[in-house]
Design an enzyme around this catalytic site. Structure first.
Site, PDB file in Angstrom:
ATOM      1  N   ASP A  11      42.122  -5.907   4.925  1.00  0.00           N
ATOM      2  CA  ASP A  11      42.252  -7.362   4.834  1.00  0.00           C
ATOM      3  C   ASP A  11      42.170  -7.778   3.356  1.00  0.00           C
ATOM      4  OD1 ASP A  11      41.735 -10.034   6.731  1.00  0.00           O
ATOM      5  OD2 ASP A  11      40.873 -10.213   4.728  1.00  0.00           O
ATOM      6  N   ASP A  32      48.027 -11.093   5.784  1.00  0.00           N
ATOM      7  CA  ASP A  32      47.089 -10.432   4.864  1.00  0.00           C
ATOM      8  C   ASP A  32      46.245  -9.324   5.490  1.00  0.00           C
ATOM      9  OD1 ASP A  32      44.953 -11.862   6.134  1.00  0.00           O
ATOM     10  OD2 ASP A  32      43.888 -11.908   4.223  1.00  0.00           O
ATOM     11  N   GLU A  33      46.557  -8.924   6.706  1.00  0.00           N
ATOM     12  CA  GLU A  33      45.745  -7.858   7.284  1.00  0.00           C
ATOM     13  C   GLU A  33      46.518  -7.010   8.293  1.00  0.00           C
ATOM     14  OE1 GLU A  33      42.712  -9.400  10.282  1.00  0.00           O
ATOM     15  OE2 GLU A  33      43.358 -11.231   9.272  1.00  0.00           O
TER      16      GLU A  33
HETATM   17  N1  DCP Z   1      44.625 -19.278   6.130  1.00  0.00           N
HETATM   18  C1  DCP Z   1      45.031 -20.570   6.409  1.00  0.00           C
HETATM   19  N2  DCP Z   1      44.269 -21.371   7.198  1.00  0.00           N
HETATM   20  C2  DCP Z   1      43.086 -20.932   7.699  1.00  0.00           C
HETATM   21  C3  DCP Z   1      42.665 -19.614   7.453  1.00  0.00           C
HETATM   22  C4  DCP Z   1      43.464 -18.818   6.637  1.00  0.00           C
HETATM   23  O1  DCP Z   1      46.094 -20.971   5.946  1.00  0.00           O
HETATM   24  N3  DCP Z   1      42.351 -21.730   8.440  1.00  0.00           N
HETATM   25  C5  DCP Z   1      45.452 -18.436   5.252  1.00  0.00           C
HETATM   26  C6  DCP Z   1      44.951 -18.500   3.831  1.00  0.00           C
HETATM   27  C7  DCP Z   1      44.215 -17.224   3.618  1.00  0.00           C
HETATM   28  C8  DCP Z   1      44.965 -16.269   4.544  1.00  0.00           C
HETATM   29  O2  DCP Z   1      45.414 -17.079   5.636  1.00  0.00           O
HETATM   30  O3  DCP Z   1      44.234 -16.798   2.257  1.00  0.00           O
HETATM   31  C9  DCP Z   1      44.106 -15.134   5.054  1.00  0.00           C
HETATM   32  O4  DCP Z   1      43.012 -15.644   5.789  1.00  0.00           O
HETATM   33  P1  DCP Z   1      41.607 -14.957   5.835  1.00  0.00           P
HETATM   34  O5  DCP Z   1      40.876 -15.530   6.979  1.00  0.00           O
HETATM   35  O6  DCP Z   1      41.777 -13.474   5.784  1.00  0.00           O
HETATM   36  O7  DCP Z   1      40.864 -15.480   4.535  1.00  0.00           O
HETATM   37  P2  DCP Z   1      41.054 -15.128   3.006  1.00  0.00           P
HETATM   38  O8  DCP Z   1      41.969 -13.977   2.797  1.00  0.00           O
HETATM   39  O9  DCP Z   1      41.431 -16.371   2.275  1.00  0.00           O
HETATM   40  O10 DCP Z   1      39.580 -14.745   2.556  1.00  0.00           O
HETATM   41  P3  DCP Z   1      38.686 -13.437   2.872  1.00  0.00           P
HETATM   42  O11 DCP Z   1      38.429 -12.821   1.537  1.00  0.00           O
HETATM   43  O12 DCP Z   1      37.453 -13.956   3.488  1.00  0.00           O
HETATM   44  O13 DCP Z   1      39.468 -12.577   3.788  1.00  0.00           O
HETATM   45 CA    CA Z   2      41.681 -12.040   3.982  1.00  0.00          CA
HETATM   46 CA    CA Z   3      42.793 -12.101   7.305  1.00  0.00          CA
END
Ligand code: DCP
Ligand code: CA
Ligand code: CA
Length: 365
Positions: A14, A108-109
């Protein structure tokens, strides 16, 4: 624990603060600063928050107004989905160098089954380290990983040492890991379900495990059965790789729009080299060469040529791509060039296609 099934080696990867990290990478001025990707308007919401912003309590799905209240220094950046997709594709291509069993969950994962892998490496932990290192070197971003015997535990574990970390739950650690796990960390248990669990006196895996299948089914319906089994380390869902590789591509976005032919040739040469290298590495060849041209006004044009034989040779790929580039006048200055090979020899043979030009309007959304 896994019944009679052989123990699998699953990695869940991720990306860290994905959208926000991409923006910080592309715009160095944003590095080290609290940023939120999303709209800053009254009705805006935060999609992603940089780790600097999270220190102030800024979170995904939070209203932009509240985010700004929490963190007055917060910088809002508009999302650029086409860029996130482009990076996502690059990351996925790295995964495919390790195994074909890749199941993306979102941009992203992904889950990877590396029980058998292309590196012949028996250590999923070392493979995960290698994958994260390559993502960092080739894409410029950090990722976290969870490694274990099933998808559920790998997914939970990838959050454990986030950001830029990884966590392995070895087979003998599975039971204690699950017993000690906070119920909120269970994948598939959201806020509402967690509340309900609390009311039933369930706060950790151990307490969840003390409940019978009947009890959990009665209270949580079909999900009850899932909870009952995952907390015992039983989750047999396979890594579902839908994809049989149909094409292989490489592309470059330019910092400045190109109009000089010399520069374009130079870039095309690099791209052809990358495609050819990757074809060789994956031991495939293709018959259709497609040149992708994205103009400075974001219109996208593809021009392709199908040969009567399979190739993976750089010289021929480059020559064909050049011919396609010269085949017709360019509409505008160019911001991206790409070459892809399709009609791969891993597919069933198809009839040769005509040289075609298609122009389509594409918006970044
Ligand atoms: N995303 C979004 N709306 C949300 C959650 C996420 O648009 N409510 C998008 C933005 C994030 C991406 O999806 O960058 C990936 O979500 P993640 O939950 O994996 O969160 P992040 O990658 O931002 O952070 P982490 O480091 O906790 O994985
Ligand atoms: Ca992420
Ligand atoms: Ca994710």
């Amino acid at each position: 624990m896994q019944n009679d099934l052989p123990i699998r080696k699953i990695i869940h990867v991720d990306m860290d603060a994905f959208f926000a990290s991409v923006e910080q990478m592309d715009n160095p001025e944003l590095k080290g600063k609290p940023i939120a990707v999303g709209g800053s308007s009254k009705r805006g919401v935060v999609s992603a928050a940089s780790y600097e912003a999270r220190k102030f309590g800024v979170r995904s799905a939070m209203s932009s107004v509240l985010a700004k209240l929490n963190c007055p220094e917060l910088i809002f950046v508009r999302p650029r989905f086409s860029r996130y997709k482009e990076i996502s594709q690059k990351v996925r291509n790295i995964f495919y160098d390790y195994t074909n069993m890749v199941e993306p969950l979102s941009l992203d994962e992904a889950y990877l089954d590396v029980t058998e892998n292309k590196k012949g490496n028996p250590s999923a932990t070392l493979l995960a380290r290698d994958i994260r290192e390559r993502i960092f070197k080739e894409v410029g971003l950090t990722a976290s990983a969870g490694i274990s015997v099933n998808k559920f535990i790998a997914k939970v574990a990838s959050d454990y040492n986030k950001p830029n970390g990884q966590k392995t739950v070895n087979p003998e650690e599975v039971i204690p890991f699950l017993e000690n796990l906070d119920i909120r960390k269970f994948y598939g248990i959201g806020k509402v379900t967690a509340e309900k669990m609390y009311q039933l006196g369930v706060f950790t895996g151990k307490e969840l495990k003390s409940k019978s299948l009947e009890f959990l089914s009665k209270n949580f319906g079909k999900s009850g059965k899932y909870y009952y089994y995952v907390v015992r380390g039983i989750h047999n869902s396979e890594v579902k790789s839908h994809r049989i590789r149909k094409s292989l591509a490489a592309e470059r976005t330019f910092n400045e729009n190109l109009s000089s032919e010399i520069f374009m040739m130079e870039k095309l040469n690099l791209i052809a080299e990358e495609v050819s290298h990757r074809l060789e590495k994956s031991k495939v060849a293709g018959r259709t060469i497609t040149l992708k041209i994205k103009y400075s006004d974001f219109t996208l044009q593809t021009r392709s040529k199908t040969l009567s034989y399979f190739i993976n040779d750089k010289a021929i790929i480059l020559e064909t791509a050049k011919n396609l580039l010269y085949q017709e006048k360019l509409n505008n200055s160019v911001r991206l060039l790409g070459i892809s090979l399709s009609n791969l020899n891993t597919e069933k043979a198809k009839k040769p296609e005509q040289t075609s030009i298609s122009v389509q309007l594409k918006f970044d959304f």
